[in-house]
Design an enzyme around this catalytic site. Structure first.
Site, mmCIF file in Angstrom:
data_model
loop_
_atom_site.group_PDB
_atom_site.id
_atom_site.type_symbol
_atom_site.label_atom_id
_atom_site.label_comp_id
_atom_site.label_asym_id
_atom_site.label_seq_id
_atom_site.Cartn_x
_atom_site.Cartn_y
_atom_site.Cartn_z
ATOM 1 N N ASP A 1 0.883 -1.173 -0.175
ATOM 2 C CA ASP A 1 -0.025 -0.193 0.192
ATOM 3 C C ASP A 1 1.023 1.056 0.119
ATOM 4 O O ASP A 1 2.250 1.011 0.296
ATOM 5 C CB ASP A 1 -1.066 -0.080 1.076
ATOM 6 C CG ASP A 1 -1.777 1.351 1.332
ATOM 7 O OD1 ASP A 1 -2.398 1.593 0.309
ATOM 8 O OD2 ASP A 1 -1.726 1.735 2.625
ATOM 9 N N ASP B 1 0.021 4.980 1.104
ATOM 10 C CA ASP B 1 -0.373 6.131 2.435
ATOM 11 C C ASP B 1 -0.110 5.137 3.579
ATOM 12 O O ASP B 1 -0.901 4.197 3.789
ATOM 13 C CB ASP B 1 -1.489 6.946 2.298
ATOM 14 C CG ASP B 1 -1.498 7.911 1.220
ATOM 15 O OD1 ASP B 1 -0.525 8.747 1.432
ATOM 16 O OD2 ASP B 1 -2.210 7.996 0.175
ATOM 17 N N ASP C 1 -1.767 -1.016 6.019
ATOM 18 C CA ASP C 1 -1.803 -0.270 7.142
ATOM 19 C C ASP C 1 -3.113 -0.092 7.666
ATOM 20 O O ASP C 1 -3.394 0.485 8.917
ATOM 21 C CB ASP C 1 -1.129 1.163 7.084
ATOM 22 C CG ASP C 1 -2.113 2.145 6.275
ATOM 23 O OD1 ASP C 1 -2.517 3.254 7.157
ATOM 24 O OD2 ASP C 1 -2.405 1.829 5.211
#
Length: 208
Positions: free
Chosen positions: A8, A10, A162
Site C-alpha cells: 500500500d 499511504d 496499514d
C-alpha cells in the site's frame, strides 16, 4: 516461495496519515465536522474519496469533486520532505538482492500517488491505482489486477497494508498480508485478516 511484494502507499511506505488528517480537518471544518484521530481512523482511513464525502456529507457530482480537489491540493502542500517508514530502504534493497518483483497498490488519487512516490524517491515497477481499475479497497480487485500483471499466484506474494480496509482487500485476493502500526490498532488489523503486525520495516526484514 515468495516471488513478489505488494505495498500500500499511504501509511505503509510513509506515515502520511497525520497529513491526510490535517487536510481533511481543514476542508470539513466549514461543514461542522471535527476530524480527530478516532474519527479519521473510523470514517476516512482506507476509503476512496467519493465514498468519504458521500458518507459524511451526502455530496456527489461537482460539489463533491471540488471538495476532494481542495483536500488533495492541501495534502500535497503539506506533504513536503516525506521520509520513508524506517527500514523501508533496507527492505527494498533485500527485494532487489533476491530478485523479487514489487509494486504499489493504492486507493490514492493518481496525482497524490505520484507526488508521494516522487517525494520518497521511489519508482515502483508496478503501480496499481484503484481509480483506474474501477473498484477500490476493501474490494480485492486492485490486488487481483496486481497479481495478474506480475504473473504470480496469490500464495507467491506478500502484501503490506496499514488499514483494515487495505488488509481485507489483499486478503480477499488470497495474499498473505502483514500490517504496519502507523494508524490502526493491532486488534482491528488482525481481525481484518493480517497474519501479523509490525511497527516498521525493520521488524519485517525477517520475512525475506
Amino acid at each position: 516461495m515468495v516471488k513478489a511484494i505488494l505495498f500500500d502507499l499511504d501509511g505503509t511506505l510513509a506515515d502520511t496519515d497525520p497529513l491526510h488528517l490535517l487536510a481533511w480537518r481543514e476542508v470539513l471544518r466549514p461543514y461542522g465536522l471535527t476530524v480527530d484521530p478516532a474519527f479519521y481512523r473510523e470514517r476516512i482511513s482506507g476509503r476512496l474519496n467519493p465514498e468519504i464525502v458521500r458518507d459524511l456529507l451526502g455530496l456527489e457530482g461537482e460539489e463533491a469533486e471540488s471538495l476532494i480537489a481542495a483536500k488533495e491540493a492541501r495534502f500535497r502542500e503539506l506533504a513536503q520532505g516525506l521520509k520513508p517508514l524506517p527500514g523501508l530502504p533496507e527492505f527494498l534493497e533485500r527485494i532487489r538482492e533476491k530478485g523479487l518483483s514489487w509494486g504499489v497498490v493504492t486507493n490514492a488519487p493518481k496525482e497524490n500517488a505520484h507526488h508521494v512516490l516522487k517525494a520518497l524517491g521511489l519508482k515502483p515497477p508496478l503501480l496499481i491505482l484503484a481509480e483506474e481499475v474501477g473498484r477500490g479497497k476493501p474490494d480485492p480487485l486492485p490486488y487481483r489486477v496486481a497479481l495478474e500483471r506480475l504473473g504470480v499466484a496469490p500464495e507467491e506474494a506478500l502484501a503490506f497494508e496499514d488499514s483494515p480496509s487495505g488488509v481485507r482487500s489483499a486478503v480477499g485476493a488470497g495474499i498473505p498480508t502483514y500490517a504496519l502500526l502507523t494508524g490502526h490498532g493491532v486488534e482491528a488489523l488482525l481481525e481484518a485478516g493480517a497474519k501479523g503486525v509490525f511497527r516498521d520495516f525493520r521488524e519485517a526484514l525477517s520475512l525475506l
